[in-house]
Design a protein around this motif. Structure first.
Motif, mmCIF file in Angstrom:
data_model
loop_
_atom_site.group_PDB
_atom_site.id
_atom_site.type_symbol
_atom_site.label_atom_id
_atom_site.label_comp_id
_atom_site.label_asym_id
_atom_site.label_seq_id
_atom_site.Cartn_x
_atom_site.Cartn_y
_atom_site.Cartn_z
ATOM 1 N N ASN A 8 -9.854 1.212 0.888
ATOM 2 C CA ASN A 8 -10.728 2.333 1.244
ATOM 3 C C ASN A 8 -10.057 3.689 1.112
ATOM 4 O O ASN A 8 -10.640 4.700 1.505
ATOM 5 C CB ASN A 8 -11.250 2.141 2.674
ATOM 6 C CG ASN A 8 -12.154 0.922 2.766
ATOM 7 O OD1 ASN A 8 -13.259 0.925 2.235
ATOM 8 N ND2 ASN A 8 -11.656 -0.139 3.378
ATOM 9 N N GLY A 39 -7.572 4.106 -10.306
ATOM 10 C CA GLY A 39 -6.461 3.984 -9.369
ATOM 11 C C GLY A 39 -5.258 3.248 -9.934
ATOM 12 O O GLY A 39 -4.392 2.780 -9.186
ATOM 13 N N ARG A 133 -12.276 0.736 -3.520
ATOM 14 C CA ARG A 133 -11.879 0.079 -4.766
ATOM 15 C C ARG A 133 -11.816 -1.426 -4.555
ATOM 16 O O ARG A 133 -11.258 -1.894 -3.556
ATOM 17 C CB ARG A 133 -10.476 0.545 -5.209
ATOM 18 C CG ARG A 133 -10.354 2.041 -5.436
ATOM 19 C CD ARG A 133 -11.131 2.483 -6.671
ATOM 20 N NE ARG A 133 -10.887 3.881 -6.987
ATOM 21 C CZ ARG A 133 -11.607 4.898 -6.516
ATOM 22 N NH1 ARG A 133 -12.607 4.674 -5.682
ATOM 23 N NH2 ARG A 133 -11.337 6.140 -6.891
HETATM 24 N N1 LIG Z 1 -9.085 3.336 -2.612
HETATM 25 C C1 LIG Z 1 -8.521 4.129 -3.545
HETATM 26 N N2 LIG Z 1 -7.486 3.639 -4.278
HETATM 27 C C2 LIG Z 1 -6.908 4.381 -5.249
HETATM 28 N N3 LIG Z 1 -7.280 5.645 -5.552
HETATM 29 C C3 LIG Z 1 -8.285 6.183 -4.843
HETATM 30 C C4 LIG Z 1 -8.935 5.455 -3.816
HETATM 31 N N4 LIG Z 1 -9.904 6.252 -3.292
HETATM 32 C C5 LIG Z 1 -9.847 7.391 -3.946
HETATM 33 N N5 LIG Z 1 -8.888 7.389 -4.889
HETATM 34 C C6 LIG Z 1 -8.608 8.498 -5.822
HETATM 35 O O1 LIG Z 1 -8.847 8.043 -7.141
HETATM 36 C C7 LIG Z 1 -7.912 8.640 -8.044
HETATM 37 C C8 LIG Z 1 -7.122 7.584 -8.771
HETATM 38 O O2 LIG Z 1 -6.298 8.218 -9.736
HETATM 39 P P1 LIG Z 1 -5.254 7.446 -10.646
HETATM 40 O O3 LIG Z 1 -4.516 8.489 -11.409
HETATM 41 O O4 LIG Z 1 -4.471 6.492 -9.817
HETATM 42 O O5 LIG Z 1 -6.241 6.640 -11.601
HETATM 43 P P2 LIG Z 1 -5.940 5.980 -13.032
HETATM 44 O O6 LIG Z 1 -6.722 4.711 -13.031
HETATM 45 O O7 LIG Z 1 -4.473 5.897 -13.274
HETATM 46 O O8 LIG Z 1 -6.615 7.027 -14.015
HETATM 47 P P3 LIG Z 1 -6.298 7.331 -15.573
HETATM 48 O O9 LIG Z 1 -7.025 6.291 -16.374
HETATM 49 O O10 LIG Z 1 -6.887 8.699 -15.769
HETATM 50 O O11 LIG Z 1 -4.815 7.297 -15.762
HETATM 51 C C9 LIG Z 1 -7.027 9.555 -7.223
HETATM 52 O O12 LIG Z 1 -7.547 10.862 -7.240
HETATM 53 C C10 LIG Z 1 -7.158 8.962 -5.805
HETATM 54 O O13 LIG Z 1 -6.958 9.920 -4.787
#
Ligand SMILES: Nc1ncnc2c1ncn2[C@@H]1O[C@H](COP(=O)(O)OP(=O)(O)OP(=O)(O)O)[C@@H](O)[C@H]1O
Ligand SMILES: [Mg+2]
Length: 148
Positions: A8, A39, A133
């Motif tokens: 969460n 994430g 997530r």
């Molecule tokens: N439960 C959660 N777990 C992870 N991230 C979360 C959650 N809730 C909100 N977020 C938000 O979602 C975003 C996740 O970003 P992150 O850079 O980790 O994603 P990514 O999958 O690596 O994206 P990209 O494909 O652009 O590299 C962040 O802004 C984080 O604060």
């Protein structure tokens, strides 16, 4: 085997990932499935914590990798969003990394999956809403008691 957890907040994702990181060893390769902002990078920070590694350093030679450096093991975090062929991989220096003695985590690995050498653990992250997530791990028996 498959394990699933709902988180969460980014902090909960980091905690869940750290639990997985503690179970990882040399030669493991984490592959991710999940949209932009799902994430994946957040999860990788948690993996590093669980492995016992500190802050990330950006590689000076390869813009698509961030390195978490330890005394006995490193975690290499690759973002393959723009890599679509084995030729791309070769020309960007991917094969200079020692996958046998370290751990790798690979975002957007779909295009290069067949070129990865190691024990693959797949992580799928689905955004259920802004902060929620659903994270699914597919791996071996090591992870049987994770996320209980
Ligand atoms: N439960 C959660 N777990 C992870 N991230 C979360 C959650 N809730 C909100 N977020 C938000 O979602 C975003 C996740 O970003 P992150 O850079 O980790 O994603 P990514 O999958 O690596 O994206 P990209 O494909 O652009 O590299 C962040 O802004 C984080 O604060
Ligand atoms: Mg990312």
């Amino acid at each position: 085997m498959t394990r699933t957890i709902i988180t969460n907040s980014p902090e909960e994702t980091i905690e869940a990932a750290a639990e997985i990181g503690r179970l990882l060893g040399k030669g493991d390769i984490i592959t991710y499935k999940g949209d932009l902002g799902a994430g994946k990078t957040t999860f990788t920070r948690g993996l590093a914590l669980g492995i016992g590694l500190g802050d990330v350093v950006t590689s000076p030679t390869f813009a698509l990798v961030n390195e978490y450096i330890g005394e006995n093991i490193n975690l290499y975090h690759f973002d393959m969003y723009r890599i679509t062929s084995e030729w791309d991989l070769e020309s960007c220096g991917f094969y200079d990394y020692d996958f046998t003695n370290n751990i790798a985590a690979v975002e957007w690995s779909e295009n290069i999956e067949k070129y990865l050498m190691g024990k693959i653990i797949n992580i799928t992250i689905n955004a259920l809403d802004e902060h929620k997530r659903e994270i699914t791990l597919e791996g071996d028996e090591r992870f049987a008691s994770a996320w209980n």
